[in-house]
Design an enzyme around this catalytic site. Structure first.
Site, PDB file in Angstrom:
ATOM      1  CE1 TYR A 172      -4.251  -1.876   5.105  1.00  6.65           C
ATOM      2  CE2 TYR A 172      -3.148   0.235   4.829  1.00  6.65           C
ATOM      3  CZ  TYR A 172      -3.789  -0.860   4.284  1.00  6.65           C
ATOM      4  OH  TYR A 172      -3.955  -0.960   2.916  1.00  6.65           O
ATOM      5  CB  SER A 191      -0.874  -0.020   1.258  1.00  6.24           C
ATOM      6  OG  SER A 191      -1.466   1.235   1.518  1.00  6.24           O
TER       7      SER A 191
END
Length: 277
Positions: free
Chosen positions: A177, A156
Protein backbone atom coordinates in the site's frame (compact mmCIF):
# COMPACT_ATOMS: atom_id res chain seq x y z
CA UNK A 1 -24.71 23.68 -7.33
CA UNK A 2 -23.16 25.87 -10.01
CA UNK A 3 -23.58 23.65 -13.06
CA UNK A 4 -19.92 24.28 -13.83
CA UNK A 5 -19.59 20.87 -15.54
CA UNK A 6 -22.61 21.19 -17.85
CA UNK A 7 -21.90 19.31 -21.08
CA UNK A 8 -18.89 17.54 -19.57
CA UNK A 9 -18.27 13.83 -18.94
CA UNK A 10 -16.32 12.23 -16.09
CA UNK A 11 -14.85 8.72 -15.85
CA UNK A 12 -14.55 7.40 -12.27
CA UNK A 13 -13.04 4.14 -11.04
CA UNK A 14 -14.09 2.66 -7.70
CA UNK A 15 -17.46 4.38 -7.99
CA UNK A 16 -19.71 1.90 -6.16
CA UNK A 17 -19.42 3.49 -2.72
CA UNK A 18 -17.30 5.74 -0.50
CA UNK A 19 -15.26 8.45 -2.17
CA UNK A 20 -16.03 7.26 -5.70
CA UNK A 21 -19.78 7.45 -5.16
CA UNK A 22 -19.42 10.90 -3.63
CA UNK A 23 -17.46 12.08 -6.68
CA UNK A 24 -20.01 10.63 -9.10
CA UNK A 25 -22.98 12.30 -7.42
CA UNK A 26 -21.28 15.67 -7.02
CA UNK A 27 -20.03 15.80 -10.60
CA UNK A 28 -23.55 14.92 -11.75
CA UNK A 29 -24.96 17.68 -9.56
CA UNK A 30 -22.53 20.03 -11.29
CA UNK A 31 -23.90 18.93 -14.69
CA UNK A 32 -21.61 16.12 -15.82
CA UNK A 33 -22.62 12.75 -17.21
CA UNK A 34 -20.78 9.85 -15.60
CA UNK A 35 -18.92 6.75 -16.72
CA UNK A 36 -18.45 4.60 -13.61
CA UNK A 37 -16.63 1.34 -12.95
CA UNK A 38 -16.06 -0.82 -9.89
CA UNK A 39 -14.90 -4.39 -9.28
CA UNK A 40 -17.99 -5.19 -7.20
CA UNK A 41 -16.29 -8.29 -5.89
CA UNK A 42 -13.99 -9.57 -3.18
CA UNK A 43 -10.21 -10.06 -3.29
CA UNK A 44 -8.72 -12.68 -0.99
CA UNK A 45 -6.06 -10.22 0.18
CA UNK A 46 -8.68 -7.76 1.48
CA UNK A 47 -10.02 -8.48 4.97
CA UNK A 48 -13.00 -6.11 4.92
CA UNK A 49 -16.11 -6.52 2.73
CA UNK A 50 -15.61 -4.84 -0.62
CA UNK A 51 -18.26 -3.13 -2.73
CA UNK A 52 -21.06 -5.09 -4.38
CA UNK A 53 -23.12 -4.72 -7.53
CA UNK A 54 -25.93 -3.45 -5.30
CA UNK A 55 -23.62 -0.65 -4.14
CA UNK A 56 -22.92 0.32 -7.74
CA UNK A 57 -26.64 0.23 -8.52
CA UNK A 58 -27.20 2.69 -5.68
CA UNK A 59 -24.61 5.02 -7.21
CA UNK A 60 -26.55 4.80 -10.47
CA UNK A 61 -29.78 5.63 -8.64
CA UNK A 62 -28.24 8.65 -6.90
CA UNK A 63 -26.71 10.02 -10.11
CA UNK A 64 -29.94 9.60 -12.04
CA UNK A 65 -31.82 11.48 -9.32
CA UNK A 66 -29.74 14.54 -10.25
CA UNK A 67 -31.11 14.37 -13.80
CA UNK A 68 -27.80 13.34 -15.35
CA UNK A 69 -26.99 10.09 -17.14
CA UNK A 70 -24.60 7.35 -16.05
CA UNK A 71 -23.08 4.22 -17.54
CA UNK A 72 -21.91 1.90 -14.76
CA UNK A 73 -20.12 -1.42 -15.27
CA UNK A 74 -18.37 -4.04 -13.18
CA UNK A 75 -14.71 -3.73 -14.17
CA UNK A 76 -11.45 -4.80 -12.57
CA UNK A 77 -8.96 -1.94 -12.97
CA UNK A 78 -6.29 -4.59 -13.56
CA UNK A 79 -8.08 -5.40 -16.85
CA UNK A 80 -6.84 -2.79 -19.32
CA UNK A 81 -8.87 -4.07 -22.29
CA UNK A 82 -12.11 -4.03 -20.30
CA UNK A 83 -11.42 -0.49 -19.11
CA UNK A 84 -10.94 0.63 -22.71
CA UNK A 85 -14.15 -1.12 -23.72
CA UNK A 86 -16.24 0.68 -21.09
CA UNK A 87 -14.67 4.07 -21.80
CA UNK A 88 -15.42 3.52 -25.48
CA UNK A 89 -19.02 2.71 -24.72
CA UNK A 90 -19.34 5.79 -22.54
CA UNK A 91 -17.82 8.11 -25.11
CA UNK A 92 -20.04 6.64 -27.83
CA UNK A 93 -23.06 7.40 -25.62
CA UNK A 94 -22.06 10.81 -24.26
CA UNK A 95 -19.86 12.11 -27.09
CA UNK A 96 -16.72 13.09 -25.19
CA UNK A 97 -14.61 12.72 -22.05
CA UNK A 98 -13.30 15.62 -19.94
CA UNK A 99 -12.25 14.31 -16.54
CA UNK A 100 -10.64 11.12 -15.25
CA UNK A 101 -10.79 10.31 -11.53
CA UNK A 102 -8.51 7.34 -10.80
CA UNK A 103 -10.03 6.55 -7.43
CA UNK A 104 -10.22 2.75 -7.12
CA UNK A 105 -8.08 1.29 -4.37
CA UNK A 106 -7.76 -1.40 -1.73
CA UNK A 107 -6.18 -1.52 1.73
CA UNK A 108 -4.74 -5.03 2.17
CA UNK A 109 -2.85 -4.00 5.32
CA UNK A 110 -5.37 -5.41 7.80
CA UNK A 111 -6.42 -8.94 8.71
CA UNK A 112 -4.20 -12.03 8.83
CA UNK A 113 -3.84 -12.04 5.05
CA UNK A 114 -1.73 -8.88 5.28
CA UNK A 115 1.22 -11.21 5.94
CA UNK A 116 0.71 -13.06 2.64
CA UNK A 117 2.91 -11.93 -0.24
CA UNK A 118 -0.25 -11.75 -2.37
CA UNK A 119 -1.25 -8.67 -0.36
CA UNK A 120 1.80 -6.83 -1.65
CA UNK A 121 1.11 -7.97 -5.22
CA UNK A 122 -2.56 -6.99 -5.11
CA UNK A 123 -1.78 -3.58 -3.61
CA UNK A 124 0.62 -2.79 -6.44
CA UNK A 125 -1.65 -4.25 -9.12
CA UNK A 126 -4.78 -2.36 -8.02
CA UNK A 127 -3.45 0.83 -6.46
CA UNK A 128 -0.58 1.56 -8.86
CA UNK A 129 -0.98 -0.40 -12.07
CA UNK A 130 -4.75 0.06 -11.89
CA UNK A 131 -4.30 3.84 -11.77
CA UNK A 132 -2.03 3.76 -14.81
CA UNK A 133 -4.40 1.47 -16.71
CA UNK A 134 -7.37 3.71 -15.86
CA UNK A 135 -5.64 6.79 -17.23
CA UNK A 136 -4.25 5.08 -20.31
CA UNK A 137 -7.63 3.56 -21.15
CA UNK A 138 -9.22 7.02 -21.02
CA UNK A 139 -6.43 9.11 -22.54
CA UNK A 140 -7.34 8.79 -26.25
CA UNK A 141 -10.85 10.07 -25.54
CA UNK A 142 -9.52 12.85 -23.32
CA UNK A 143 -7.20 13.99 -26.10
CA UNK A 144 -9.62 13.60 -28.98
CA UNK A 145 -11.64 16.83 -28.65
CA UNK A 146 -8.57 19.05 -28.19
CA UNK A 147 -10.10 21.13 -25.41
CA UNK A 148 -7.94 19.88 -22.57
CA UNK A 149 -9.27 18.37 -19.38
CA UNK A 150 -8.21 17.15 -15.96
CA UNK A 151 -7.03 13.95 -14.31
CA UNK A 152 -7.07 13.50 -10.54
CA UNK A 153 -5.47 10.49 -8.85
CA UNK A 154 -6.54 9.43 -5.38
CA UNK A 155 -3.41 8.64 -3.42
CA UNK A 156 -3.19 8.81 0.38
CA UNK A 157 -1.24 10.28 3.25
CA UNK A 158 0.66 7.01 2.73
CA UNK A 159 2.02 8.62 -0.41
CA UNK A 160 4.27 10.64 1.91
CA UNK A 161 4.63 8.42 4.97
CA UNK A 162 4.82 4.68 5.57
CA UNK A 163 1.69 2.93 6.83
CA UNK A 164 3.88 0.86 9.15
CA UNK A 165 5.94 2.77 11.69
CA UNK A 166 7.44 -0.03 13.80
CA UNK A 167 8.77 -3.54 13.32
CA UNK A 168 5.59 -4.96 14.85
CA UNK A 169 3.37 -3.19 12.32
CA UNK A 170 5.27 -4.41 9.25
CA UNK A 171 3.38 -6.53 6.72
CA UNK A 172 3.42 -7.27 3.00
CA UNK A 173 0.09 -5.46 2.68
CA UNK A 174 1.38 -2.34 4.43
CA UNK A 175 4.48 -2.33 2.25
CA UNK A 176 2.47 -2.72 -0.93
CA UNK A 177 0.00 0.00 0.00
CA UNK A 178 2.78 2.42 0.94
CA UNK A 179 4.76 1.68 -2.23
CA UNK A 180 1.73 2.04 -4.48
CA UNK A 181 0.59 5.31 -2.94
CA UNK A 182 4.12 6.71 -3.24
CA UNK A 183 4.25 5.41 -6.80
CA UNK A 184 1.17 7.20 -8.04
CA UNK A 185 2.85 10.51 -7.26
CA UNK A 186 5.38 9.54 -9.90
CA UNK A 187 2.59 8.58 -12.28
CA UNK A 188 0.91 11.93 -11.63
CA UNK A 189 4.11 13.87 -12.32
CA UNK A 190 4.77 11.85 -15.47
CA UNK A 191 1.39 12.79 -16.90
CA UNK A 192 1.44 16.37 -15.61
CA UNK A 193 4.71 17.06 -17.40
CA UNK A 194 3.80 15.14 -20.53
CA UNK A 195 0.24 16.39 -21.02
CA UNK A 196 0.69 20.06 -20.17
CA UNK A 197 1.10 20.96 -23.84
CA UNK A 198 -2.31 19.38 -24.45
CA UNK A 199 -3.82 21.54 -21.68
CA UNK A 200 -4.63 18.48 -19.59
CA UNK A 201 -3.99 19.10 -15.91
CA UNK A 202 -2.96 16.22 -13.66
CA UNK A 203 -2.95 16.30 -9.85
CA UNK A 204 -3.29 13.95 -6.89
CA UNK A 205 -5.12 14.11 -3.58
CA UNK A 206 -3.70 12.54 -0.41
CA UNK A 207 -6.35 12.07 2.29
CA UNK A 208 -5.70 10.62 5.70
CA UNK A 209 -8.40 8.38 7.11
CA UNK A 210 -11.73 8.99 5.37
CA UNK A 211 -15.01 7.74 6.84
CA UNK A 212 -15.66 4.98 4.30
CA UNK A 213 -16.03 1.19 4.56
CA UNK A 214 -12.33 0.82 3.67
CA UNK A 215 -11.43 2.42 6.99
CA UNK A 216 -14.46 1.84 9.19
CA UNK A 217 -14.64 -1.94 9.45
CA UNK A 218 -14.05 -4.79 11.88
CA UNK A 219 -10.64 -5.74 10.49
CA UNK A 220 -9.31 -2.21 10.88
CA UNK A 221 -10.70 -2.01 14.40
CA UNK A 222 -8.97 -5.27 15.32
CA UNK A 223 -5.63 -4.08 13.94
CA UNK A 224 -5.80 -0.81 15.87
CA UNK A 225 -6.77 -2.70 19.00
CA UNK A 226 -3.97 -5.25 18.62
CA UNK A 227 -1.35 -2.76 17.44
CA UNK A 228 -1.83 0.58 19.25
CA UNK A 229 1.31 1.93 17.55
CA UNK A 230 -0.45 1.56 14.18
CA UNK A 231 -3.41 3.61 15.32
CA UNK A 232 -1.23 6.25 16.94
CA UNK A 233 0.80 6.67 13.75
CA UNK A 234 -2.38 7.47 11.79
CA UNK A 235 -3.55 10.29 14.07
CA UNK A 236 -3.68 13.78 12.51
CA UNK A 237 -2.33 16.80 14.36
CA UNK A 238 -5.55 18.75 13.94
CA UNK A 239 -8.38 17.94 16.32
CA UNK A 240 -11.09 17.47 13.71
CA UNK A 241 -13.94 14.99 13.10
CA UNK A 242 -13.13 12.17 10.66
CA UNK A 243 -12.93 13.37 7.07
CA UNK A 244 -16.04 12.70 5.01
CA UNK A 245 -15.88 11.58 1.36
CA UNK A 246 -17.56 14.84 0.31
CA UNK A 247 -14.56 16.78 1.59
CA UNK A 248 -12.26 14.90 -0.77
CA UNK A 249 -14.80 15.51 -3.53
CA UNK A 250 -14.62 19.25 -2.85
CA UNK A 251 -10.88 19.20 -3.54
CA UNK A 252 -11.32 17.18 -6.73
CA UNK A 253 -14.03 19.52 -8.00
CA UNK A 254 -11.63 22.41 -7.36
CA UNK A 255 -8.88 20.71 -9.37
CA UNK A 256 -11.23 19.99 -12.27
CA UNK A 257 -13.09 23.28 -12.26
CA UNK A 258 -12.35 26.83 -13.36
CA UNK A 259 -10.75 27.71 -10.03
CA UNK A 260 -8.09 25.06 -10.51
CA UNK A 261 -7.25 25.90 -14.10
CA UNK A 262 -3.65 26.90 -13.26
CA UNK A 263 -2.88 23.84 -11.16
CA UNK A 264 -1.01 20.82 -12.43
CA UNK A 265 1.58 18.54 -10.87
CA UNK A 266 0.20 19.17 -7.37
CA UNK A 267 0.23 16.44 -4.70
CA UNK A 268 -2.28 17.81 -2.20
CA UNK A 269 -2.08 16.57 1.41
CA UNK A 270 -5.51 16.33 3.06
CA UNK A 271 -4.42 14.68 6.27
CA UNK A 272 -4.87 17.14 9.12
CA UNK A 273 -1.12 17.49 9.50
CA UNK A 274 -0.47 13.75 9.76
CA UNK A 275 2.54 13.93 7.47
CA UNK A 276 4.04 17.12 8.93
CA UNK A 277 7.61 16.57 10.06
Amino acid sequence: MTGQFDGKVVFISGAARGQGRSHAVRFAEEGADVIAVDLCGQLDSVAYPMATREDLDETVNLVEKTGRSIIAEQVDVRDFDRLREVVGRGVAEFGRLDFVLANAGIFPAVGPQRFDISSFVDAIDVNLKGVYFTIEAALPALLSHGEGGAIVITSSAAGFKSVSSTFDTMSHGAAGYTAAKHGVIGVMRHYAASLAEKNIRVNSVHPGGVATPMIINEAMGSLVGDQPAFGEAQQPKLSMPPMEPSEVTDAIVYFCGHSGRHLTGVALPMDGGLTLK
